[in-house]
Scaffold this active site. Sequence first.
Site, PDB file in Angstrom:
ATOM      1  N   GLU A  18       0.826  -1.212   0.000  1.00 31.37           N
ATOM      2  CA  GLU A  18       0.000   0.000   0.000  1.00 31.37           C
ATOM      3  C   GLU A  18       0.858   1.259   0.000  1.00 31.37           C
ATOM      4  OE1 GLU A  18      -0.323  -2.584   1.963  1.00 31.37           O
ATOM      5  OE2 GLU A  18      -2.418  -3.155   2.213  1.00 31.37           O
ATOM      6  N   ASP A 639      26.640 -11.827 -16.790  1.00 35.62           N
ATOM      7  CA  ASP A 639      26.582 -10.620 -15.953  1.00 35.62           C
ATOM      8  C   ASP A 639      26.867 -10.929 -14.486  1.00 35.62           C
ATOM      9  OD1 ASP A 639      25.818  -8.906 -18.024  1.00 35.62           O
ATOM     10  OD2 ASP A 639      23.701  -9.440 -17.814  1.00 35.62           O
ATOM     11  N   GLU A 705      30.084   0.106 -15.253  1.00 36.33           N
ATOM     12  CA  GLU A 705      29.466   1.417 -15.094  1.00 36.33           C
ATOM     13  C   GLU A 705      30.618   2.408 -15.001  1.00 36.33           C
ATOM     14  OE1 GLU A 705      28.032   4.878 -13.047  1.00 36.33           O
ATOM     15  OE2 GLU A 705      29.444   3.508 -12.135  1.00 36.33           O
ATOM     16  N   HIS A 733      20.659   5.750 -17.007  1.00 34.51           N
ATOM     17  CA  HIS A 733      19.601   5.979 -16.015  1.00 34.51           C
ATOM     18  C   HIS A 733      18.806   7.238 -16.300  1.00 34.51           C
ATOM     19  CE1 HIS A 733      22.492   3.311 -14.089  1.00 34.51           C
ATOM     20  NE2 HIS A 733      21.422   2.766 -13.561  1.00 34.51           N
TER      21      HIS A 733
HETATM   22  N1  GLN Z   1      22.161  -7.736 -19.177  1.00 38.90           N
HETATM   23  C1  GLN Z   1      21.446  -6.989 -18.210  1.00 38.90           C
HETATM   24  C2  GLN Z   1      20.670  -5.858 -18.878  1.00 38.90           C
HETATM   25  O1  GLN Z   1      21.142  -5.330 -19.817  1.00 38.90           O
HETATM   26  C3  GLN Z   1      22.357  -6.417 -17.161  1.00 38.90           C
HETATM   27  C4  GLN Z   1      21.598  -5.715 -16.100  1.00 38.90           C
HETATM   28  C5  GLN Z   1      22.446  -5.290 -14.922  1.00 38.90           C
HETATM   29  O2  GLN Z   1      23.623  -5.141 -15.046  1.00 38.90           O
HETATM   30  N2  GLN Z   1      21.855  -5.065 -13.790  1.00 38.90           N
HETATM   31  O3  GLN Z   1      19.614  -5.474 -18.445  1.00 38.90           O
END
Ligand code: GLN
Length: 793
Positions: A18, A639, A705, A733
Amino acid sequence: MRVLSANLGFPRMGANRELKRQVEAFWSGKVTDSALLKVVNELRKDHWVLQKNQLGLDIVPSNDFSLYDQVLDQAFTVGAIPKRYRDVFIKNDDLLPSALEGNMLSTYFAMARGYQQFPTEGSNLPVIDLEAMEMKKWFDTNYHYIVPEFDPTQQFKLTCNKFLEEYKQAKSFGIETRPVLIGPVSLLLLGKASPNSPADFAPIQLLERLLPVYEEIVKHLAEAGARSVQFDEPCLVQDLDSKISQSYHEAYSCLSMAAKKSSAEPIKIQLTTYFGNIVPNLAFIFPNLPIDGLHIDLVRAPQQFETVLSAAEKHPTLQLSIGIINGRNIWKTDLSAAFDMVKKAVAVLGTDRVIVTPSCSLLHTPHSLDAETELNPDVKDWLAFSVEKIKEIVLLTKAANNGIDSIKDELEANQRSIQTRRTSPKIHNPAVQERLKSIDHDMIRRRSTFDKRWEKQQEIFKLPDFPTTTIGSFPQTGEVRKARAAFKRGDISQEEYNKFINEEIKKCIQLQEKNDIDVIVHGEFERTDMVEFFGEHLEGYAFTKNGWVQSYGSRCVKPPIIYGDVYRPKPITVEVAKYAQSLTKKPLKGMLTGPVTMLQWSFVRDDQHHKPTTQQLALAIRDEVTDLEAAGINIIQIDEPALREGLPLRHSEWKEYLDWSVDCFLLASCSVADTTQIHTHMCYSDFYDIIDAISCMDADVITIENSRSDLKFLGAESFTYPNEIGPGIYDIHSPRIPSKEEMEHRLKEMLKRLKRNSIWVNPDCGLKTRKWNEVDLALKNMTEVAKKFRTMG
Ligand code: GLN
Ligand code: ZN
């Protein structure tokens, strides 16, 4: 006096999330703040009534509730509101402490989520573009907190009285609660210096200035009638400079004085630690930190029990809160074993000095099992979510006070579940266990060194310098989610669903070809979530319908449950990859989730070490890698975005973790020939402290990243990465389209430190949260930048 039962914090979202719904409705302007607060008040009341009146808990927490995050709440409470937010929202600095509503609420959410105002033309409103404060993982959990910012000239002031309002609110329902606050030392240690602070400034230097606000808090609570207050000091389980011992002393002497000074009954101060062992910092607390209660986590660190018990024994009035019910995992407690611990504590301290509790706040466990109508009944019988955990606490307390026979029936049922789980064939699979024994050195090494592989791969793939690729996912639009839901409901057939997914894949590949991406992905449209998708195709995994836990703000995750030996009954991604490859002449990159990430983002078995569980996951992924290669997919990405978050809280334990987790990645990835290129991806760039381990993973290519952290990894003096690397050149993002100039700038910076022929060009992470047109424009710019650099010497 008798043994008491207590909780340290209850999940806030509500049985049906909620809070999430209401907060998001408020953000999108669909409901007013008073409508939001009305739901919040009801939710809080429900949780108190549930814990106190329905479940019979003695000590119920208040102020454990939060609209976004408890650390932000506390920073806000003491007035640690960075100037950039203050300037926009708080005109009058003499504000009296108020409830979290109106303008205060806007400030609070601006700190949590950022704030933008782009007035239409002709309007004389100013442009406002405030970023959110930094978010960080809460110790080794998957919860994220807002990192408080402190300025060297910081002034603290009681700004928000949420803690008092909540206490009084519960009291108005006839429920006496114990308010929970982040303690002063942890608040400062968890925070960071605001930008432009001098290098020698550390927030802990502000302690003396901060304490008067905490004194005020204690005073207000005492006056309102509170009998005890819980100060969370989780930093006590970390490696701490011995100087911090002084800070603890100063802080708690001051709080204890405030507690005694207040005209009302003295309020008891409970120091609460969790997630680890406090023994290395025991001298911070014993012999004479002036506290009335201490909480320790005996699930994560049972080895501290004896030492802390005997130290507590010598502290004649100290109450020990024993955290014996796991607040971080979802398994039913073995009540008989837990009762032995209660007895042991009572034998040393006596009944009036023992409190039975969860190991930490129940924030990290889902609400209740009631909604799980579709779980396999055997598995369900092994589980306990928050509500069930509180029942266990109440039972153990009853047994401590009235004798074990007073819970005879419940204990019998509990022991039956524990016993069935221990021996169930659902969990124990001899074939999987045999296979684990067969793991040998050759299985966790590539056949040749990177240099040799590199040459062979160059010949086959003939990739240009600065090869371009993406991290895997493409936009998960409303249509994709709708089609999946329709398929799950049975409204569309498997064929119809596959056809839909195939069309998305086609669209995705066309877009990549149009933009001249060198290594193609299929877009991951068939996956809701990178862990859930694989879990659903593995044996040993169970899924809940409603097992949500808060990740940050209104975002919740529903970790799958690894309950038994894991294996892969049949190939998972091979057909999709083959189909995607058939649509393009360029190499298609197969896309898998690594074993460590599968582990970290699931609820895991507590009946064996994480290592064998991860090895089982690794073998399942290894099978998939082998099959992909056999199907002609010669670039495979595995990953591991969660590898770093598994790092233990204490440095001394890092090596052991990194050794087995790196080996598990190798186990998953090393079945292939030299000519198969293994990629991995990680969602962070601050890895220079574990760069050796990451190098040992020996992936041919790693993408990380980078764009949000401004080439942080390059700043590290010792940074060298032996294989190929793609530090993301734009931030996925944000919806903004990255300009060529900014990407060129990043690439130039990289060239200063990395070899020209080792750099890949790619975004920061997957593109699933973006829109198609954003992806199209961003990738166009990205490839143009790569091409320009190819022509430059
Ligand atoms: N292969 C995934 C994607 O591209 C990797 C996501 C991630 O690193 N959290 O969504
Ligand atoms: Zn990522």
